[in-house]
Design a protein around this motif. Sequence first.
Motif, PDB file in Angstrom:
ATOM      1  N   LEU A 169     -11.934   2.785   9.339  1.00  0.00           N
ATOM      2  CA  LEU A 169     -13.116   2.290   8.621  1.00  0.00           C
ATOM      3  C   LEU A 169     -13.379   0.817   8.919  1.00  0.00           C
ATOM      4  CD1 LEU A 169     -12.736   3.994   5.130  1.00  0.00           C
ATOM      5  CD2 LEU A 169     -14.543   4.412   6.825  1.00  0.00           C
ATOM      6  N   SER A 170     -12.361   0.075   9.279  1.00  0.00           N
ATOM      7  CA  SER A 170     -12.539  -1.356   9.538  1.00  0.00           C
ATOM      8  C   SER A 170     -12.897  -1.660  10.994  1.00  0.00           C
ATOM      9  CB  SER A 170     -11.273  -2.126   9.156  1.00  0.00           C
ATOM     10  OG  SER A 170     -10.217  -1.838  10.037  1.00  0.00           O
ATOM     11  N   TRP A 171     -12.757  -0.684  11.879  1.00  0.00           N
ATOM     12  CA  TRP A 171     -13.087  -0.892  13.289  1.00  0.00           C
ATOM     13  C   TRP A 171     -14.538  -1.326  13.465  1.00  0.00           C
ATOM     14  CZ3 TRP A 171     -11.043   4.342  15.604  1.00  0.00           C
ATOM     15  CH2 TRP A 171      -9.643   4.299  15.714  1.00  0.00           C
ATOM     16  N   PRO A 172     -14.836  -2.050  14.521  1.00  0.00           N
ATOM     17  CA  PRO A 172     -16.239  -2.354  14.853  1.00  0.00           C
ATOM     18  C   PRO A 172     -17.007  -1.045  15.109  1.00  0.00           C
ATOM     19  CG  PRO A 172     -14.730  -3.644  16.211  1.00  0.00           C
ATOM     20  CD  PRO A 172     -13.896  -2.642  15.474  1.00  0.00           C
ATOM     21  N   ALA A 173     -18.296  -1.099  14.916  1.00  0.00           N
ATOM     22  CA  ALA A 173     -19.140   0.093  15.049  1.00  0.00           C
ATOM     23  C   ALA A 173     -18.957   0.787  16.391  1.00  0.00           C
ATOM     24  CB  ALA A 173     -20.605  -0.273  14.842  1.00  0.00           C
ATOM     25  N   GLU A 174     -18.877   0.017  17.453  1.00  0.00           N
ATOM     26  CA  GLU A 174     -18.760   0.619  18.783  1.00  0.00           C
ATOM     27  C   GLU A 174     -17.493   1.464  18.896  1.00  0.00           C
ATOM     28  OE1 GLU A 174     -18.919  -2.852  18.344  1.00  0.00           O
ATOM     29  OE2 GLU A 174     -21.105  -2.810  18.425  1.00  0.00           O
ATOM     30  N   ARG A 175     -16.414   0.946  18.363  1.00  0.00           N
ATOM     31  CA  ARG A 175     -15.146   1.681  18.417  1.00  0.00           C
ATOM     32  C   ARG A 175     -15.210   2.917  17.521  1.00  0.00           C
ATOM     33  NH1 ARG A 175      -9.031  -0.647  17.374  1.00  0.00           N
ATOM     34  NH2 ARG A 175      -7.969   1.272  18.001  1.00  0.00           N
ATOM     35  N   GLN A 176     -15.822   2.788  16.345  1.00  0.00           N
ATOM     36  CA  GLN A 176     -15.971   3.943  15.466  1.00  0.00           C
ATOM     37  C   GLN A 176     -16.786   5.035  16.153  1.00  0.00           C
ATOM     38  OE1 GLN A 176     -17.717   1.922  12.091  1.00  0.00           O
ATOM     39  NE2 GLN A 176     -15.809   2.059  10.934  1.00  0.00           N
ATOM     40  N   LEU A 177     -17.897   4.640  16.759  1.00  0.00           N
ATOM     41  CA  LEU A 177     -18.759   5.625  17.431  1.00  0.00           C
ATOM     42  C   LEU A 177     -18.032   6.305  18.580  1.00  0.00           C
ATOM     43  CD1 LEU A 177     -22.096   3.641  17.319  1.00  0.00           C
ATOM     44  CD2 LEU A 177     -21.585   5.790  16.108  1.00  0.00           C
ATOM     45  N   SER A 178     -17.255   5.556  19.330  1.00  0.00           N
ATOM     46  CA  SER A 178     -16.491   6.123  20.434  1.00  0.00           C
ATOM     47  C   SER A 178     -15.450   7.120  19.910  1.00  0.00           C
ATOM     48  CB  SER A 178     -15.818   5.001  21.222  1.00  0.00           C
ATOM     49  OG  SER A 178     -15.008   5.533  22.241  1.00  0.00           O
ATOM     50  N   HIS A 179     -14.781   6.749  18.851  1.00  0.00           N
ATOM     51  CA  HIS A 179     -13.779   7.618  18.229  1.00  0.00           C
ATOM     52  C   HIS A 179     -14.425   8.919  17.741  1.00  0.00           C
ATOM     53  CE1 HIS A 179     -10.391   8.857  15.745  1.00  0.00           C
ATOM     54  NE2 HIS A 179     -11.181   8.874  14.688  1.00  0.00           N
ATOM     55  N   LEU A 180     -15.539   8.793  17.055  1.00  0.00           N
ATOM     56  CA  LEU A 180     -16.232   9.972  16.529  1.00  0.00           C
ATOM     57  C   LEU A 180     -16.724  10.873  17.657  1.00  0.00           C
ATOM     58  CD1 LEU A 180     -18.169   8.196  13.665  1.00  0.00           C
ATOM     59  CD2 LEU A 180     -16.240   9.793  13.398  1.00  0.00           C
ATOM     60  N   LYS A 181     -17.228  10.260  18.712  1.00  0.00           N
ATOM     61  CA  LYS A 181     -17.698  11.027  19.852  1.00  0.00           C
ATOM     62  C   LYS A 181     -16.543  11.798  20.495  1.00  0.00           C
ATOM     63  CE  LYS A 181     -20.285  10.676  24.147  1.00  0.00           C
ATOM     64  NZ  LYS A 181     -20.992   9.795  25.067  1.00  0.00           N
ATOM     65  N   GLU A 220     -17.107  11.945   8.937  1.00  0.00           N
ATOM     66  CA  GLU A 220     -15.675  12.240   9.119  1.00  0.00           C
ATOM     67  C   GLU A 220     -14.813  11.047   8.706  1.00  0.00           C
ATOM     68  OE1 GLU A 220     -12.308  14.439   9.830  1.00  0.00           O
ATOM     69  OE2 GLU A 220     -14.376  15.121   9.701  1.00  0.00           O
ATOM     70  N   LEU A 221     -15.287   9.842   8.947  1.00  0.00           N
ATOM     71  CA  LEU A 221     -14.532   8.651   8.532  1.00  0.00           C
ATOM     72  C   LEU A 221     -14.392   8.615   7.010  1.00  0.00           C
ATOM     73  CD1 LEU A 221     -16.149   6.021  10.926  1.00  0.00           C
ATOM     74  CD2 LEU A 221     -13.865   7.043  11.118  1.00  0.00           C
ATOM     75  N   ALA A 222     -15.449   8.973   6.316  1.00  0.00           N
ATOM     76  CA  ALA A 222     -15.407   9.017   4.857  1.00  0.00           C
ATOM     77  C   ALA A 222     -14.506  10.133   4.361  1.00  0.00           C
ATOM     78  CB  ALA A 222     -16.818   9.186   4.298  1.00  0.00           C
ATOM     79  N   LEU A 223     -14.569  11.281   5.015  1.00  0.00           N
ATOM     80  CA  LEU A 223     -13.742  12.416   4.607  1.00  0.00           C
ATOM     81  C   LEU A 223     -12.258  12.125   4.796  1.00  0.00           C
ATOM     82  CD1 LEU A 223     -15.935  15.290   6.075  1.00  0.00           C
ATOM     83  CD2 LEU A 223     -15.668  14.670   3.658  1.00  0.00           C
ATOM     84  N   GLU A 224     -11.913  11.466   5.898  1.00  0.00           N
ATOM     85  CA  GLU A 224     -10.516  11.100   6.135  1.00  0.00           C
ATOM     86  C   GLU A 224     -10.018  10.157   5.041  1.00  0.00           C
ATOM     87  OE1 GLU A 224     -10.401  11.260  11.021  1.00  0.00           O
ATOM     88  OE2 GLU A 224     -10.451   9.324  10.008  1.00  0.00           O
ATOM     89  N   PHE A 225     -10.838   9.171   4.707  1.00  0.00           N
ATOM     90  CA  PHE A 225     -10.451   8.245   3.648  1.00  0.00           C
ATOM     91  C   PHE A 225     -10.311   8.990   2.327  1.00  0.00           C
ATOM     92  CE2 PHE A 225     -11.582   5.760  -0.049  1.00  0.00           C
ATOM     93  CZ  PHE A 225     -10.602   4.792  -0.021  1.00  0.00           C
ATOM     94  N   ASP A 226     -11.273   9.842   2.019  1.00  0.00           N
ATOM     95  CA  ASP A 226     -11.256  10.557   0.743  1.00  0.00           C
ATOM     96  C   ASP A 226      -9.987  11.394   0.597  1.00  0.00           C
ATOM     97  OD1 ASP A 226     -12.661  11.252  -1.763  1.00  0.00           O
ATOM     98  OD2 ASP A 226     -12.654  13.268  -0.883  1.00  0.00           O
TER      99      ASP A 226
END
Length: 118
Positions: free
Chosen positions: A21-33, A41-47
């Motif tokens: 959740l703290s990663w920069p947007a670009e890294r989050q988008l790459s991870h999700l892709k 999915e980031l929210a679900l993992e945290f939840d």
Amino acid sequence: MTESAPQDASLRQLRASLERLSWPAERQLSHLKSLEVGADELALEFDDAFRLVRGQVAEEKLPKLAVEATQPIDDILVRMTNAGAEIWRSDALANSPEWAELRAQSSQALEALKPLVS
């Protein structure tokens, strides 16, 4: 308070979700892709991790700090969920103030949890 393996695993899971959740947007988008999933999915993992840790705090198996440091993130995610589907789009993840707030709060929580997570 002595932590056992399940509590350690729960805290590691929480830390991992906070890191993403703290990663920069670009890294989050790459991870999700790479996972072929959406931003939610980031929210679900945290939840998942937050609920587990919150239960262990209620059972006094973990210190209250674990929830105190992460409750603001849950609050942000609830607001985001109530805001509608647009907030979970890639462009919103990259540009919205809600996602920026979430990243900043997640970074703060990681700092606060350092004494608990090895």
